[in-house]
Scaffold this active site. Sequence first.
Site, PDB file in Angstrom:
ATOM      1  N   LYS A 247      19.654  25.502  10.668  1.00 35.85           N
ATOM      2  CA  LYS A 247      20.961  26.155  10.703  1.00 35.85           C
ATOM      3  C   LYS A 247      21.162  26.746  12.083  1.00 35.85           C
ATOM      4  O   LYS A 247      20.194  27.007  12.806  1.00 35.85           O
ATOM      5  CB  LYS A 247      21.011  27.282   9.660  1.00 35.85           C
ATOM      6  CG  LYS A 247      22.411  27.669   9.232  1.00 35.85           C
ATOM      7  CD  LYS A 247      22.971  26.729   8.175  1.00 35.85           C
ATOM      8  CE  LYS A 247      24.373  27.089   7.775  1.00 35.85           C
ATOM      9  NZ  LYS A 247      24.798  26.354   6.571  1.00 35.85           N
TER      10      LYS A 247
HETATM   11  P1  NAD Z   1      35.585  28.343   6.364  1.00 30.67           P
HETATM   12  O1  NAD Z   1      35.492  29.017   7.676  1.00 30.67           O
HETATM   13  O2  NAD Z   1      36.285  27.038   6.292  1.00 30.67           O
HETATM   14  O3  NAD Z   1      36.265  29.317   5.300  1.00 30.67           O
HETATM   15  C1  NAD Z   1      35.770  30.604   5.043  1.00 30.67           C
HETATM   16  C2  NAD Z   1      36.750  31.340   4.140  1.00 30.67           C
HETATM   17  O4  NAD Z   1      36.166  32.592   3.767  1.00 30.67           O
HETATM   18  C3  NAD Z   1      38.078  31.652   4.823  1.00 30.67           C
HETATM   19  O5  NAD Z   1      39.117  31.426   3.916  1.00 30.67           O
HETATM   20  C4  NAD Z   1      37.970  33.137   5.159  1.00 30.67           C
HETATM   21  O6  NAD Z   1      39.206  33.786   5.211  1.00 30.67           O
HETATM   22  C5  NAD Z   1      37.144  33.622   3.965  1.00 30.67           C
HETATM   23  N1  NAD Z   1      36.474  34.889   4.230  1.00 30.67           N
HETATM   24  C6  NAD Z   1      35.777  35.246   5.330  1.00 30.67           C
HETATM   25  N2  NAD Z   1      35.337  36.514   5.211  1.00 30.67           N
HETATM   26  C7  NAD Z   1      35.770  36.944   4.009  1.00 30.67           C
HETATM   27  C8  NAD Z   1      35.645  38.174   3.314  1.00 30.67           C
HETATM   28  N3  NAD Z   1      34.983  39.195   3.838  1.00 30.67           N
HETATM   29  N4  NAD Z   1      36.227  38.271   2.087  1.00 30.67           N
HETATM   30  C9  NAD Z   1      36.889  37.242   1.547  1.00 30.67           C
HETATM   31  N5  NAD Z   1      37.042  36.051   2.163  1.00 30.67           N
HETATM   32  C10 NAD Z   1      36.482  35.913   3.373  1.00 30.67           C
HETATM   33  O7  NAD Z   1      34.081  28.225   5.854  1.00 30.67           O
HETATM   34  P2  NAD Z   1      33.495  27.183   4.790  1.00 30.67           P
HETATM   35  O8  NAD Z   1      32.985  26.007   5.532  1.00 30.67           O
HETATM   36  O9  NAD Z   1      34.438  27.004   3.661  1.00 30.67           O
HETATM   37  O10 NAD Z   1      32.201  27.988   4.306  1.00 30.67           O
HETATM   38  C11 NAD Z   1      32.269  28.965   3.276  1.00 30.67           C
HETATM   39  C12 NAD Z   1      30.896  29.138   2.655  1.00 30.67           C
HETATM   40  O11 NAD Z   1      30.448  27.889   2.140  1.00 30.67           O
HETATM   41  C13 NAD Z   1      29.800  29.596   3.621  1.00 30.67           C
HETATM   42  O12 NAD Z   1      28.868  30.380   2.905  1.00 30.67           O
HETATM   43  C14 NAD Z   1      29.133  28.299   4.014  1.00 30.67           C
HETATM   44  O13 NAD Z   1      27.794  28.489   4.449  1.00 30.67           O
HETATM   45  C15 NAD Z   1      29.188  27.563   2.697  1.00 30.67           C
HETATM   46  N6  NAD Z   1      29.037  26.103   2.792  1.00 30.67           N
HETATM   47  C16 NAD Z   1      29.902  25.360   3.558  1.00 30.67           C
HETATM   48  C17 NAD Z   1      29.749  23.982   3.595  1.00 30.67           C
HETATM   49  C18 NAD Z   1      30.702  23.088   4.349  1.00 30.67           C
HETATM   50  O14 NAD Z   1      30.588  21.871   4.199  1.00 30.67           O
HETATM   51  N7  NAD Z   1      31.640  23.609   5.113  1.00 30.67           N
HETATM   52  C19 NAD Z   1      28.711  23.372   2.869  1.00 30.67           C
HETATM   53  C20 NAD Z   1      27.875  24.141   2.106  1.00 30.67           C
HETATM   54  C21 NAD Z   1      28.057  25.515   2.054  1.00 30.67           C
END
Ligand code: NAD
Length: 427
Positions: A117
């Site tokens: 990561k």
């Molecule tokens: P992203 O940046 O696309 O979206 C993040 C979202 O979370 C946004 O809508 C933001 O406004 C919201 N957010 C941020 N801080 C917040 C808070 N304090 N309270 C409420 N909402 C909040 O990110 P993503 O890629 O969707 O990732 C989100 C989670 O999923 C992370 O934990 C990431 O590690 C995990 N994840 C992502 C992927 C991927 O393929 N992108 C895969 C596996 C896991």
Amino acid sequence: MSTAQLPSYLSKENIGPWHIFLQQVEQVAPQLDRTLWPWVETLRRPKRSLIVDVPIRRDNGVVEHFEGYRVHHNTSRGPGKGGVRFHQDVTLSEVMALAGWMTIKNAVVNVPFGGAKGGVRVDPRQLSPSELEGVTRRYTSEISSMIGPNQDIPAPDMNTNAQVMAWMMDTYSMGEGRTVTGVVTGKPLSLGGSLGRPDATGRGVFVTAREAARKLDLPIEGARVAVQGFGNVGEASARIFARHGARIVAVQDVSATVYNPAGLDILALKRFQLENGTLLGAPGCEFVDSAAFWSVPCEFMVPAALESQINRHNAGEIVARVVVEGANGPTTPEADIILAERGITVVPDVLANAGGVTVSYFEWVQDFSSFFWSEDEINARLERIMSEAFGAIWSMAEERKLSLRAAAFVIGCSRVLEARAIRGLYP
Ligand code: NAD
């Protein structure tokens, strides 16, 4: 819950992300085959961690420095794989934990990767597009000794996307003197990206939620869903749930918490967010206090934002039947205990959000063979891998009377440590 009731390995002070990962490993260690016990220490120590300085020249001419990280937690089963996060609160402890969860996740869905990561401690909302490109390129250059298509393959995570992956791929390729598409996944289609990758994590969240619903005799049609995070994972999860007849009653992002017991129009909400950069003011919904999100009446709750969002302060308020962890590490170990006592099923992150890395694996394979698959093929393979992984974890949980998280960790840790043991020590 008072701390007096907590098992000894949970201490109130040590609840940072890396300690949460360590506690999760500690909990399942006795469940592992005795022959693997001597190797458990491997999981408590990241293989290598790099801290880099990321200086950029801001648009106003001033040079500013940010701190970046890349961690290889374990590469026993193959090259490192895991996303890159840009966030003002990123720490080495968080990146270590996220890398550890990638090790377990990649083993749970049996893709031939280790866990890695990365992240940069920067608030991307404060950067112009050219400054964002600058941070991305300098960070990539600084970690270039650790990444490569056979070594470690980054992907998008919070606040990084296909454009950021394109800049990473280009920067790495310039250093190599040739185009190396396989160095990152989650790329745009025009650079060797894969069909189905943008929705893959949300699709996997839905598939595992549907499998849990089947086991619990809970219909998806008409079920109420609350989603925290409306980015890549949260938006796709909400949209796919809605397409299957569920009602998305609440969505929370960093800007607002929107609520409509009759069901939100997810496509309209996304359009509004794209046009306005916020959910505040979106039509057709009520705006509620962010703390109220956790007590929204629903059958499925999907945390898809940051770690430790479900904790001892709010776990008692959750009324969902199933929590499906779209985010990594959204539930603290204390909250896990509270949810279990209240009969709430938790589909753990290392399974629920593994759809992203599964399709990243497909992208990597397609880049190596320069032969690209149809979206139907990708979705069908994703569906098969996710539902088989769910089935194996559910059966183990039933047989051994474990939580789904513990069962997933037993399966994941066993695969990693078997590989570690059979490789032996060098020199
Ligand atoms: P992203 O940046 O696309 O979206 C993040 C979202 O979370 C946004 O809508 C933001 O406004 C919201 N957010 C941020 N801080 C917040 C808070 N304090 N309270 C409420 N909402 C909040 O990110 P993503 O890629 O969707 O990732 C989100 C989670 O999923 C992370 O934990 C990431 O590690 C995990 N994840 C992502 C992927 C991927 O393929 N992108 C895969 C596996 C896991």
